[in-house]
Design an enzyme around this catalytic site. Structure first.
Site, PDB file in Angstrom:
ATOM      1  N   LYS A 161       3.708 -90.272  38.515  1.00 15.31           N
ATOM      2  CA  LYS A 161       2.909 -89.491  39.454  1.00 15.31           C
ATOM      3  C   LYS A 161       2.278 -90.411  40.500  1.00 15.31           C
ATOM      4  O   LYS A 161       1.670 -91.422  40.145  1.00 15.31           O
ATOM      5  CB  LYS A 161       1.795 -88.752  38.690  1.00 15.31           C
ATOM      6  N   ARG A 213       8.563 -79.123  38.113  1.00 18.06           N
ATOM      7  CA  ARG A 213       7.700 -79.952  38.967  1.00 18.06           C
ATOM      8  C   ARG A 213       8.615 -80.728  39.883  1.00 18.06           C
ATOM      9  O   ARG A 213       9.459 -81.497  39.438  1.00 18.06           O
ATOM     10  CB  ARG A 213       6.854 -80.884  38.108  1.00 18.06           C
ATOM     11  N   SER A 250      -4.698 -79.105  35.351  1.00 17.95           N
ATOM     12  CA  SER A 250      -4.811 -80.518  34.979  1.00 17.95           C
ATOM     13  C   SER A 250      -6.278 -80.925  35.003  1.00 17.95           C
ATOM     14  O   SER A 250      -6.993 -80.621  35.963  1.00 17.95           O
ATOM     15  CB  SER A 250      -4.077 -81.394  36.000  1.00 17.95           C
TER      16      SER A 250
END
Ligand code: TZP
Ligand code: MG
Length: 339
Positions: free
Chosen positions: A268, A171, A239
């Site tokens: 995030k 990520r 998600s």
């Protein structure tokens, strides 16, 4: 020369393993595509040495391994799954042995053929219906270079693998496509060599290009049905932040869901809202596909997450910002064993 005898023994080992797998896929699973792929592989292995004098080196009765193997119980297979696993292992080990022997003999091109066959066998193993096991693990590692104390994503992945993490997601929100592709390519090699499942976040094209095991999507990414068309059998994770999204993910064919954020997180940007632990509890009681808890999970609160039904825990900052990732994972695992 004994090295030919070694190659001969391994060609038999690989072919026999492939034959067992082929029969299971043909007669038990009735999967004709799989059966065909295994048969093709077996023919390549057999044919590549068919014109050689290998058989003249065969001396099976005097093989030291025969007595050891006949008195061992290690080969007792209690169920189909272990039988499949054991035969894929047999095939892969045999292929590796042939590959290395050929290098010693200076046959580098032929050795590459066996390396390719070994990689193909990893793919077939995944497709063999064993896919459901991919997330049967405690810790899900995720990269984030900006929180990695100056270490690169690759260095962090190396540490995660050393720590025994079995699933790793790439990520990276800040880098160019090319940088991400190059890093994923390197991580694919590291994870493949160590049997770790590799998931790419966001970039379906990169996931396909580097032959990752899976892709992880968010609610604003391409729909699962469309990704499935281009990504085939690849693992697709999604998600989710509430019950409705979890139900839809299952309907649309997600292989697993992310569940969170469980707690507040600053990792995030624009993080979604969720009922956290309450939502996790609902998922643990109502959703049949694998799920991964995520968001603000730390060594200090992981037991609470486990009590609310957490089984697999995704952590970014807690792992990548740890100066000693191996020790951190060891300590979390020790803690998880206490309840
Ligand atoms: N998705 C939901 S929360 C989150 C993501 C990617 C960030 C998790 O990071 P951390 O550092 O483990 O809180
Ligand atoms: Mg995304």
């Amino acid at each position: 020369m004994n090295i030919y005898r070694m190659i001969d023994a391994n060609i038999n080992r690989v072919s026999e393993g492939l034959r067992v797998l082929e029969d299971i896929s043909r007669f038990i699973l009735e999967d004709s595509d799989m059966s065909r792929s295994l048969k093709e592989m077996r023919h390549i292995v057999r044919k590549s040495f068919s014109d050689s004098k290998l058989i003249t080196f065969r001396d099976s009765c005097n093989d030291l391994g025969l007595n050891i193997s006949q008195s061992s119980t290690i080969d007792n297979k209690e169920d189909l799954l272990s039988l499949v696993e054991a035969n894929f292992k047999r095939v892969q080990e045999g292929l590796r042995s042939i590959e290395e022997s050929l290098k010693v003999l200076g046959h580098y091109d032929k050795s590459k053929v066996y390396e390719r066959l070994r990689y193909e066998s990893y793919d077939l193993e995944k497709k063999f219906g064993l896919k459901k096991d991919f997330i049967d693990t405690d810790i899900y590692g995720i990269t984030a270079e900006e929180f990695s104390l100056g270490r690169t994503n690759i260095q962090v992945v190396e540490e995660m693998i050393k720590a025994g993490i079995k699933i790793i997601q790439y990520r990276e929100k800040e880098k160019s496509k090319l940088e991400k592709y190059n890093e994923c390519k390197a991580i694919r090699k590291l994870t493949k060599d160590s049997g770790v499942t590799f998931i790419v976040n966001d970039d379906v094209d990169i996931a396909i290009a580097v032959e990752a095991d899976g892709i992880h999507l968010g609610q604003d990414d391409m729909p699962i049905e469309e990704v499935r068309k281009i990504a085939g059998n690849m693992i697709i994770g999604l998600s989710t932040h509430n019950i409705k999204q979890a139900k839809t993910a299952v309907e649309k064919g997600a292989d697993y869901i992310g569940v969170g954020p469980i707690f507040n997180t600053t990792t995030k940007k624009n993080v979604e809202k969720s009922e956290g632990l309450k939502y996790l509890k609902w998922v643990s009681e109502n959703i049949q596909i694998p799920y991964v808890a995520i968001g603000g999970i730390k060594e200090s609160n992981i037991i609470e997450v486990k009590k609310y039904g957490g089984k697999c825990f995704a952590m970014i900052s807690e792992i990548v910002s740890s100066p000693d990732i191996v020790k951190k994972v060891e300590s979390i695992r020790k803690l998880l064993k206490t309840i």
